[in-house]
Enzyme design. Structure first.
Site, mmCIF file in Angstrom:
data_model
loop_
_atom_site.group_PDB
_atom_site.id
_atom_site.type_symbol
_atom_site.label_atom_id
_atom_site.label_comp_id
_atom_site.label_asym_id
_atom_site.label_seq_id
_atom_site.Cartn_x
_atom_site.Cartn_y
_atom_site.Cartn_z
ATOM 1 N N GLU A 341 -7.144 -13.294 50.311
ATOM 2 C CA GLU A 341 -6.415 -14.016 49.264
ATOM 3 C C GLU A 341 -6.296 -15.507 49.586
ATOM 4 O O GLU A 341 -5.385 -16.179 49.121
ATOM 5 C CB GLU A 341 -5.036 -13.374 49.038
ATOM 6 C CG GLU A 341 -5.176 -11.968 48.436
ATOM 7 C CD GLU A 341 -3.986 -11.072 48.678
ATOM 8 O OE1 GLU A 341 -3.073 -11.470 49.416
ATOM 9 O OE2 GLU A 341 -3.971 -9.949 48.142
ATOM 10 N N ASP A 365 -0.399 -7.317 54.980
ATOM 11 C CA ASP A 365 0.847 -7.499 54.253
ATOM 12 C C ASP A 365 1.982 -6.977 55.141
ATOM 13 O O ASP A 365 1.850 -5.914 55.768
ATOM 14 C CB ASP A 365 0.872 -6.676 52.970
ATOM 15 C CG ASP A 365 0.169 -7.348 51.813
ATOM 16 O OD1 ASP A 365 -0.282 -8.492 51.967
ATOM 17 O OD2 ASP A 365 0.058 -6.709 50.757
ATOM 18 N N HIS A 531 2.594 -12.160 54.283
ATOM 19 C CA HIS A 531 1.515 -11.799 55.194
ATOM 20 C C HIS A 531 1.902 -12.098 56.643
ATOM 21 O O HIS A 531 2.758 -12.930 56.911
ATOM 22 C CB HIS A 531 0.239 -12.589 54.875
ATOM 23 C CG HIS A 531 -0.375 -12.236 53.564
ATOM 24 N ND1 HIS A 531 -1.060 -13.145 52.795
ATOM 25 C CD2 HIS A 531 -0.412 -11.062 52.868
ATOM 26 C CE1 HIS A 531 -1.503 -12.560 51.695
ATOM 27 N NE2 HIS A 531 -1.115 -11.293 51.714
#
Length: 594
Positions: A341, A365, A531
């Site tokens: 991401e 995550d 994260h």
């Protein structure tokens, strides 16, 4: 060992033997002892530290001992010619402080003052550290606890630990300088970390920022700008060793066998193209693509993926997983660092961990805090051992490296190792413990494959993260702990509540009973973003040393105070160590800022 990927040369550690400049007996009596200290330090570093490609770290010793400013200048010239990026001054005696000190503001520096009574190096150590503080050049002081005899050429264990900690962090600082962060795409789903902050990279890390649009992948696929021979090799390896897992989609949303076969070809091409974008590929020049052959000199990259890419094209999960792993179809090799991401701040944290350990990094995550009461309520099982205080569920669809399975072994225990220590059996064990599941169409409409495995328990790990706070700048948070392996039925019950086709690491942070580490809930509640980067080993102390070199304060950690090593000038900013860290970083400012 592996070939270098970047145009930058690996930095060397420069050893500066300083000496009392008074001749006619004083200097002459110290020459041999002083130079032997330099040789001992160089030998210690080269025998114990390696560059990320596996080569031993090189040290450069000044041609002569340094008794004054002229010899300081001679040493500086040699270090510049030899590519020195880290400076360690050693001495057994009094020297002329500001005449013999290293004045380069961008090179991390430390001073080892020999603890002996004949001509005590501690006097010089204190004097030169005061000079460094006064001139705004933070330096690390290294001084052995026990007095040594003048003819003792050994390096005491406490000195050894500090020299290696300093050198590891200093090399990481120097290796980042002049390289790039490659942003492949832009902001993913409004995640702040993927708003690439060029001031952070430039001012704190000495890196430049490079950018491409994700359409570059399509251009290179359509125009066949990749090594076709390597593609065939990679595809054959993938089909042979990468097991396809469960398809989580309803029957009417599953892709056809033909589409899934095309997806495999597509995601393998993505791997090759991402490598070429980061570091170039001379093979492309042979094929007539000279510009593409150069790459972006990227030490770390990030791939946006969601949603503009993944709503239409196969996702980047396989690409991120394989690149972050310490092996591929060519065998064991240095992992690439690629952030899911395009979370550039987590990518930078992963880079810190990689440069300090030479190992692959887990990207996750920080998904869920499970209290022991909640686990017992949902599964009927009471937690014990490391899980007694609850767990944090680390899970992500993307770049959790296959090393994160824990199937590599060190002394018979699960580990993540540098690529040169990984054997073929361990490669196969990591692959056997992993499935690549057809992508969940609810998240990834364009198809692709997600990585799925369960990390083995009992690995010492460190979770860490960089966050940026407006008006303050970057801060680092650190949590040392261990991985936990739950029983299959407990794991499945908990995992099925989120996405069972993604890799899971169950993490138990080490608790101190105070502040953010009062309990596991507080660790989760104090985490600054969605994260985290996870590195094998308890590397919190090295991260703190590195952060101090970069002038990044640490807002949260559970590292024992006696393991913490910061520049000596930090002691002048108050008796409360963590507040002093903030004040020192604010006072000196970012390493490369103007």
């Amino acid at each position: 060992m592996a070939e270098k990927r970047l145009f930058n040369a690996f930095p060397k550690v420069g050893i500066r033997p300083t000496i009392d400049g008074r001749q006619r007996g004083v200097r002459e009596s110290l020459e041999e002892q002083t130079m032997n200290m330099a040789k001992s330090a160089a030998r210690l570093i080269s025998e114990n530290l390696r560059y990320p490609n596996g080569d031993p770290v090189e040290c450069v010793i000044a041609d002569r001992t340094i008794g004054g400013v002229a010899e300081s200048a001679m040493c500086a010239r040699k270090f510049a010619d030899q590519g020195v990026g880290v400076s360690l001054t050693v001495t057994p005696c009094w020297c002329y402080g500001t005449e013999t000190m290293d004045m380069d503001p961008f090179i991390p520096k430390a001073v080892w003052g020999f603890n002996g009574t004949e001509r005590p190096g501690a006097v010089y150590l204190a004097a030169v550290l005061a000079g460094y503080s006064q001139k705004g050049l933070p330096a690390f002081g290294i001084y052995g606890r026990e007095v040594q005899d003048a003819d003792d050429t050994s390096v005491p264990s406490d000195v050894r630990a500090k020299i290696l900690s300093f050198a590891r962090a200093g090399l990481a600082v120097s290796m980042m300088r002049g390289t790039s962060y490659l942003s492949m795409g832009s902001v993913s789903m409004g995640i702040a970390g993927s708003i690439v902050n060029d001031s952070f990279f430039q001012d704190y890390l000495g890196m430049r920022n490079e950018y491409i649009d994700m359409s570059e992948f399509i251009r290179r696929i359509d125009e066949e700008i990749y090594d076709k021979e390597e593609f065939e090799k990679a595809l054959a390896w993938t089909k042979k060793f990468c097991k396809t897992g469960q398809d989580p989609n309803p029957a009417d949303q599953q892709r056809s066998p033909e589409q899934k076969e095309q997806d495999w070809e597509f995601v393998v091409k993505m791997c090759l193209i991402a490598k070429d974008l980061m570091n170039g590929n001379p093979r492309l020049a042979e094929l007539g693509f000279g510009e593409e052959a150069m790459g972006h000199n990227a030490l770390v990259a990030g791939f946006q993926g969601q949603r503009q890419w993944t709503d239409h094209f196969p996702n980047g999960d396989f690409m991120e997983t394989i690149l972050n792993t310490s092996f591929d179809w060519n065998g064991p090799r240095q992992p690439y660092i690629v952030a899911t991401e395009n979370d550039s701040l987590n990518g930078a944290a992963m880079l810190f961990g990689h440069l300090l350990t030479n190992t692959a990094q887990i990207f996750s995550d920080v998904r869920t805090y499970w209290s022991p009461e909640a686990i017992e309520r949902v599964t009927g099982q009471k937690m014990s051992g490391a899980a007694a205080g609850g767990l944090i569920h680390l899970i992500n669809s993307g770049s959790t490296c296959l090393d994160g399975t824990g199937e590599q072994l060190k002394d018979g225990k699960p580990a993540i190792k540098p690529f040169w220590e990984i054997d073929e059996d361990e490669v196969q064990a990591c692959l056997a413990a992993t499935e690549f599941c057809p992508a969940d169409a609810g998240y990834f409409r364009g198809g692709g494959y997600s990585t799925d495995f369960l990390t083995r328990g009992g690995m010492p790990v460190t979770m860490f993260r960089i966050n940026i706070v407006k008006g303050l700048g970057p801060v680092l948070q650190i949590a040392e702990g261990e991985t936990v392996r739950l029983s299959d039925d407990v794991h499945r019950t908990l995992d099925d509540r989120t996405n069972p086709t993604w890799p899971t690491t169950w993490f138990a942070p080490r608790l101190t009973g105070q502040g953010a580490f009062r309990d596991v809930y507080q660790v989760m509640a104090n985490w600054g973003a969605n994260h985290g980067a996870i590195s094998y080993g308890h590397i919190g102390a090295d991260l703190i040393t590195l952060a101090s070199m970069l002038r990044i304060p640490v807002c949260m950690h559970n590292v024992d105070e006696e393991r913490i090593f910061r520049p000596s000038s930090w002691n002048a900013f108050g008796m409360e160590k963590e507040g002093a860290d903030y004040r020192a970083c604010g006072n000196f400012g970012s390493l490369y800022g103007v």
